[in-house]
Scaffold this motif. Structure first.
Motif, PDB file in Angstrom:
ATOM      1  N   ARG A   5       0.839  -1.193   0.000  1.00 28.85           N
ATOM      2  CA  ARG A   5       0.000   0.000   0.000  1.00 28.85           C
ATOM      3  C   ARG A   5       0.883   1.256   0.000  1.00 28.85           C
ATOM      4  O   ARG A   5       0.611   2.225  -0.691  1.00 28.85           O
ATOM      5  N   GLY A   6       1.976   1.206   0.765  1.00 23.58           N
ATOM      6  CA  GLY A   6       2.913   2.324   0.791  1.00 23.58           C
ATOM      7  C   GLY A   6       3.564   2.541  -0.562  1.00 23.58           C
ATOM      8  O   GLY A   6       3.721   3.675  -1.017  1.00 23.58           O
ATOM      9  N   LEU A  13       1.932   9.238  -6.055  1.00 24.41           N
ATOM     10  CA  LEU A  13       2.442  10.597  -5.879  1.00 24.41           C
ATOM     11  C   LEU A  13       3.507  10.928  -6.921  1.00 24.41           C
ATOM     12  O   LEU A  13       3.577  12.062  -7.397  1.00 24.41           O
ATOM     13  N   GLN A  14       4.324   9.947  -7.292  1.00 20.48           N
ATOM     14  CA  GLN A  14       5.299  10.181  -8.356  1.00 20.48           C
ATOM     15  C   GLN A  14       4.586  10.455  -9.679  1.00 20.48           C
ATOM     16  O   GLN A  14       4.963  11.369 -10.420  1.00 20.48           O
ATOM     17  N   LEU A  38       4.128  14.483  -1.107  1.00 21.35           N
ATOM     18  CA  LEU A  38       4.124  13.503  -0.023  1.00 21.35           C
ATOM     19  C   LEU A  38       4.208  14.168   1.345  1.00 21.35           C
ATOM     20  O   LEU A  38       3.604  13.692   2.302  1.00 21.35           O
ATOM     21  N   LEU A  39       4.926  15.276   1.430  1.00 22.29           N
ATOM     22  CA  LEU A  39       5.117  15.942   2.718  1.00 22.29           C
ATOM     23  C   LEU A  39       3.816  16.240   3.445  1.00 22.29           C
ATOM     24  O   LEU A  39       3.636  15.823   4.589  1.00 22.29           O
ATOM     25  N   PRO A  40       2.864  16.950   2.842  1.00 24.64           N
ATOM     26  CA  PRO A  40       1.614  17.184   3.572  1.00 24.64           C
ATOM     27  C   PRO A  40       0.777  15.911   3.733  1.00 24.64           C
ATOM     28  O   PRO A  40       0.023  15.774   4.704  1.00 24.64           O
ATOM     29  N   ALA A  41       0.931  14.958   2.813  1.00 23.62           N
ATOM     30  CA  ALA A  41       0.153  13.722   2.908  1.00 23.62           C
ATOM     31  C   ALA A  41       0.584  12.886   4.113  1.00 23.62           C
ATOM     32  O   ALA A  41      -0.208  12.092   4.632  1.00 23.62           O
ATOM     33  N   LEU A  42       1.815  13.061   4.575  1.00 24.68           N
ATOM     34  CA  LEU A  42       2.291  12.310   5.732  1.00 24.68           C
ATOM     35  C   LEU A  42       1.604  12.736   7.023  1.00 24.68           C
ATOM     36  O   LEU A  42       1.782  12.111   8.065  1.00 24.68           O
ATOM     37  N   PRO A  50       1.616   3.142   5.934  1.00 19.18           N
ATOM     38  CA  PRO A  50       2.064   2.302   4.806  1.00 19.18           C
ATOM     39  C   PRO A  50       3.371   2.799   4.178  1.00 19.18           C
ATOM     40  O   PRO A  50       4.223   1.993   3.811  1.00 19.18           O
ATOM     41  N   VAL A  51       3.534   4.115   4.087  1.00 19.02           N
ATOM     42  CA  VAL A  51       4.771   4.651   3.512  1.00 19.02           C
ATOM     43  C   VAL A  51       5.949   4.316   4.425  1.00 19.02           C
ATOM     44  O   VAL A  51       7.042   3.976   3.950  1.00 19.02           O
TER      45      VAL A  51
END
Length: 121
Positions: A5-6, A13-14, A38-42, A50-51
């Motif tokens: 999933r990560g 995102l890429q 990815l930064l705000p999604a974290l 998952p990431v």
């Protein structure tokens, strides 16, 4: 399953970064834009966990990622011997600059006072 999933999040995102780069004609690579996304999604645990699992998996097998570089050096050994000194200088300088910038950013972040809550609120 969590790592897959990560990986899916990272690849989405890429792809989003690549799309935005091409759509707006941005002067930097799509994967860099994907990392910025990815930064705000974290912020959300359903993305972060998952990431993190995928990052742990990649870090556990990090040495495998150097195999293509080693093969490239062996294949282009003549270029490495011809430009080896210049490559060494660039690698050393860029490493020093990267370390210096990282240290300065960390120093600036550590100097910022932590936001404290007012006990009267």
């Amino acid at each position: 399953m969590m790592a897959l999933r990560g990986l899916a999040f990272l690849l989405m995102l890429q792809a989003a970064g690549e799309s935005l780069t091409r759509l707006f004609g941005l002067p930097f690579p799509g994967p860099v834009v994907g990392l910025v996304l990815l930064l705000p999604a974290l912020h959300w645990a359903w993305v972060r966990e998952p990431v993190a699992a995928m990052a742990e998996l990649l870090l556990a097998h990090l040495s495998l990622l150097f195999v293509p570089v080693g093969v490239g050096v062996v294949i282009h050994l003549q270029l490495v011997s011809q430009y080896g000194l210049q490559l060494l200088v660039v690698i050393v300088l860029s490493t020093w600059i990267g370390l210096a910038v990282t240290a300065l950013v960390l120093q600036a972040l550590l100097r910022k006072p932590a936001l404290q809550k007012d006990p009267h609120d």
